[in-house]
Motif scaffolding. Structure first.
Motif: not given
Length: 171
Positions: A39-61
């Motif tokens: 869900g947090t990665a989805g919020l990052f995508v809405l903020l156009n922070a695609y790199l943070l969303a991908v890193l969150l999914v890859l590293v944390y999730a």
């Protein structure tokens, strides 16, 4: 439409975070943690922070939550008996709740938060090429250290979770 996605991802994040805290089953809590991170990665995508969303999914999730589920399932942890709450714990909990609501009232009170000025251009160095360059030059040693620590943690989990099925040599 963006507001609808924001409310969906916000509700998913907050609801699954509550599931992490309130779930008695550790595997269920770990899966709620995974949903909260998504869900947090989805919020990052809405903020156009695609790199943070991908890193969150890859590293944390992908890594941390999966390792946590693996450890919990490997150690076969069960919830213990419910403990009684003594008066000191109840008073401390109420004090923390009062402080939380006081902080929220001060933060979200009238005139405390103002809308930031709209950004006219993206932040300096906000490109994937720059991030990649920095990651493999300036921050190479910290990345390698984190990888080594994750490897050591994984080996420690394997050693600690082994069950002695044969005779013990330590006697």
């Amino acid at each position: 439409m963006a507001d609808l996605f924001f409310y969906f991802f916000s509700a998913l994040t907050v609801g699954s975070a509550l599931g992490v805290v309130l779930n008695r089953n550790t595997v269920g809590a770990a899966l709620c943690l995974l949903l909260s991170l998504l869900g947090t990665a989805g919020l990052f995508v809405l903020l156009n922070a695609y790199l943070l969303a991908v890193l969150l999914v890859l590293v944390y999730a992908g890594a941390v939550a999966a390792l946590f589920v693996f450890v919990v399932m490997l150690l076969d942890m069960q919830g213990g008996a419910k403990q009684r709450v003594n008066s000191f714990t109840a008073i401390a909990g109420m004090g923390a709740l009062v402080l939380l609501f006081a902080g929220l009232a001060v933060t979200f009170g009238p005139g405390q938060l103002s809308a930031p000025a709209p950004a006219s251009s993206p932040a300096l160095g906000a490109s994937l090429k720059f991030y990649g360059y920095q990651l493999f030059t300036t921050y190479l040693l910290p990345v390698q250290i984190v990888g080594f620590l994750l490897l050591a943690a994984m080996l420690g989990v394997i050693v600690l979770s082994r069950r002695n099925t044969g005779s013990e040599d330590a006697k």
